[in-house]
Design an enzyme around this catalytic site. Structure first.
Site, PDB file in Angstrom:
ATOM      1  CG  ASP A  18      -2.326   0.681   1.177  1.00 27.34           C
ATOM      2  OD1 ASP A  18      -2.945   1.294   0.129  1.00 27.34           O
ATOM      3  OD2 ASP A  18      -2.207   1.365   2.157  1.00 27.34           O
ATOM      4  CG  ASN A  20       1.524   1.661  -5.043  1.00 28.08           C
ATOM      5  OD1 ASN A  20       2.885   1.586  -4.637  1.00 28.08           O
ATOM      6  ND2 ASN A  20       0.843   0.261  -5.619  1.00 28.08           N
ATOM      7  CB  SER A  63      -8.754  -5.679  -2.708  1.00 26.79           C
ATOM      8  OG  SER A  63      -9.135  -4.314  -2.992  1.00 26.79           O
ATOM      9  CG  ASN A  66      -7.985  -2.525  -4.471  1.00 27.93           C
ATOM     10  OD1 ASN A  66      -7.454  -3.142  -4.711  1.00 27.93           O
ATOM     11  ND2 ASN A  66      -8.538  -1.126  -3.912  1.00 27.93           N
ATOM     12  CD1 TRP A  67     -12.749  -5.316  -8.603  1.00 22.71           C
ATOM     13  CD2 TRP A  67     -12.905  -4.396 -10.174  1.00 22.71           C
ATOM     14  NE1 TRP A  67     -12.942  -6.764  -8.736  1.00 22.71           N
ATOM     15  CE2 TRP A  67     -12.279  -5.810 -10.367  1.00 22.71           C
ATOM     16  CE3 TRP A  67     -12.560  -4.094 -12.268  1.00 22.71           C
ATOM     17  CZ2 TRP A  67     -11.757  -6.755 -11.874  1.00 22.71           C
ATOM     18  CZ3 TRP A  67     -11.972  -4.445 -12.432  1.00 22.71           C
ATOM     19  CH2 TRP A  67     -11.306  -6.560 -12.368  1.00 22.71           C
ATOM     20  NE  ARG A  69      -7.710   1.603  -4.890  1.00 19.04           N
ATOM     21  CZ  ARG A  69      -6.652   2.036  -4.991  1.00 19.04           C
ATOM     22  NH1 ARG A  69      -6.012   2.152  -5.437  1.00 19.04           N
ATOM     23  NH2 ARG A  69      -6.432   1.871  -2.954  1.00 19.04           N
ATOM     24  NE  ARG A 187      -7.472   0.632   5.515  1.00 21.13           N
ATOM     25  CZ  ARG A 187      -7.431   1.770   6.116  1.00 21.13           C
ATOM     26  NH1 ARG A 187      -7.709   2.815   7.130  1.00 21.13           N
ATOM     27  NH2 ARG A 187      -7.594   3.071   5.049  1.00 21.13           N
TER      28      ARG A 187
HETATM   29  C1  IPE Z   1      -5.264  -2.835   0.141  1.00 17.84           C
HETATM   30  O1  IPE Z   1      -5.522  -1.994   0.453  1.00 17.84           O
HETATM   31  C2  IPE Z   1      -5.058  -3.837  -1.400  1.00 17.84           C
HETATM   32  C3  IPE Z   1      -4.082  -3.513  -1.340  1.00 17.84           C
HETATM   33  C4  IPE Z   1      -3.201  -3.667  -1.247  1.00 17.84           C
HETATM   34  C5  IPE Z   1      -3.858  -4.519  -2.935  1.00 17.84           C
HETATM   35  P1  IPE Z   1      -6.721  -0.770  -0.426  1.00 17.84           P
HETATM   36  O2  IPE Z   1      -5.258   1.230  -0.411  1.00 17.84           O
HETATM   37  O3  IPE Z   1      -7.198  -1.286  -0.833  1.00 17.84           O
HETATM   38  O4  IPE Z   1      -7.209   0.148   1.457  1.00 17.84           O
HETATM   39  P2  IPE Z   1      -8.074   0.568   1.918  1.00 17.84           P
HETATM   40  O5  IPE Z   1      -8.432   0.746   1.134  1.00 17.84           O
HETATM   41  O6  IPE Z   1      -6.860   1.801   2.608  1.00 17.84           O
HETATM   42  O7  IPE Z   1      -8.287   0.080   2.966  1.00 17.84           O
HETATM   43  C1  IPE Z   2      -1.386   0.504  -3.275  1.00 15.01           C
HETATM   44  O1  IPE Z   2      -1.685   1.673  -3.398  1.00 15.01           O
HETATM   45  C2  IPE Z   2      -1.678  -0.472  -4.136  1.00 15.01           C
HETATM   46  C3  IPE Z   2      -3.408  -0.966  -5.055  1.00 15.01           C
HETATM   47  C4  IPE Z   2      -4.593  -1.005  -4.274  1.00 15.01           C
HETATM   48  C5  IPE Z   2      -3.499  -1.402  -6.705  1.00 15.01           C
HETATM   49  P1  IPE Z   2      -2.583   2.998  -3.198  1.00 15.01           P
HETATM   50  O2  IPE Z   2      -2.914   2.825  -4.482  1.00 15.01           O
HETATM   51  O3  IPE Z   2      -4.105   2.152  -2.614  1.00 15.01           O
HETATM   52  O4  IPE Z   2      -1.661   4.152  -2.623  1.00 15.01           O
HETATM   53  P2  IPE Z   2      -2.912   4.619  -0.971  1.00 15.01           P
HETATM   54  O5  IPE Z   2      -3.230   4.075  -0.729  1.00 15.01           O
HETATM   55  O6  IPE Z   2      -3.449   5.796  -2.226  1.00 15.01           O
HETATM   56  O7  IPE Z   2      -1.518   5.932  -1.169  1.00 15.01           O
HETATM   57 MG    MG Z   3      -4.602   2.761  -0.524  1.00 14.20          MG
END
Ligand code: IPE
Ligand code: IPE
Ligand code: MG
Length: 233
Positions: A18, A20, A63, A66-67, A69, A187
């Site tokens: 997490d 990125n 996850s 993540n859809w 987004r 978490r």
């Molecule tokens: C968890 O990170 C999923 C991945 C790293 C692939 P998220 O960024 O989606 O989690 P939340 O939304 O902060 O709980």
């Molecule tokens: C995790 O990084 C990668 C994926 C969930 C695919 P994020 O995209 O959740 O990065 P933050 O949490 O917004 O910084």
């Molecule tokens: Mg994240």
């Protein structure tokens, strides 16, 4: 790494990669550039994990939530996924890594499924390290899928942990010993819910694209100093 630490090396390490998006934001770059930098970090960590003797590395790449987004980000991630799979699988094969995928794979487009299927087939016999890409993975969904498969199997008899486990996405992979989350959130966000029941947790504020071998070593050192009791005295 010292000898004592070597003896207390986790067999299976799972990582919630997490941070990125925040890494990119800090640099006033689009989020997808952060994901690209995250892929570089992943390559480094796979190499380091293999060298350090980790037998199973699972990484949470996408996850089931993540859809939610924006579609531009989801599309960007799919594009990177294609690029990475096409470009890196041969390299993984040469490094004796077995590539596997865990998640609701049927949600992905046909061309991605073709590449993931080929990668799994091609690297099937490798035994240096198993790298499990958790893609469209959700811990609750995995449990629901396992229950559905158990029912569909038509077998009767008591539902035991062992039987249900047999229907999980990668039943032969031992439970994660150590679960690492980068990016500062405390978490698990639906990662390895069943398998992580007795995992040790390690959290770091380091954003995933900045994660280096030294960070992995720090997590392993923390793990080596812990006493696991599994409820016993
Ligand atoms: C968890 O990170 C999923 C991945 C790293 C692939 P998220 O960024 O989606 O989690 P939340 O939304 O902060 O709980
Ligand atoms: C995790 O990084 C990668 C994926 C969930 C695919 P994020 O995209 O959740 O990065 P933050 O949490 O917004 O910084
Ligand atoms: Mg994240």
């Amino acid at each position: 790494m010292g000898e004592a630490q070597q003896q207390r090396l986790p067999v299976h390490v799972g990582i919630v990669m997490d941070g990125n998006g925040r890494w990119a934001k800090k640099r006033l770059l689009p989020r997808v550039i952060g994901h690209q930098a995250g892929m570089k970090a992943l390559e480094r960590v796979i190499d380091a994990a293999k060298e350090l003797g980790i037998r199973y590395l699972s990484v949470y790449a996408f996850s089931t939530e993540n859809w939610r987004r924006p579609s531009s980000e989801v599309q960007g991630l799919m594009g990177l996924f294609r690029y990475y799979l096409k470009g890196k699988m041969e390299q993984m094969h040469r490094r004796n890594a077995r590539v596997r995928f865990a998640g609701r794979m049927d949600a992905f487009p046909q061309d991605i499924l073709k590449i993931t299927g080929e990668a799994e087939q091609r690297t099937r016999g490798n035994d240096g390290i198993d790298v499990i890409f958790c893609t469209n993975y959700g811990g609750r969904q995995e449990i629901l899928d396992a229950v559905s498969k158990l029912i569909a199997s038509g077998q009767d008899g008591p539902v035991t942990e062992e039987r249900l486990r047999g229907f999980m996405y990668v039943p032969d992979v031992p439970d994660p010993d150590l679960l690492i989350r980068t990016g500062g959130e405390l978490r698990m966000s639906n990662f390895w819910l069943w398998e992580g029941a007795y995992s040790e947790y390690y959290f770091t504020d380091v954003l995933w694209p900045d994660f280096e071998r030294s960070e992995l070593e720090r997590a392993l050192a923390s793990y080596a100093g812990r006493e696991r009791r599994y409820g016993a005295a």
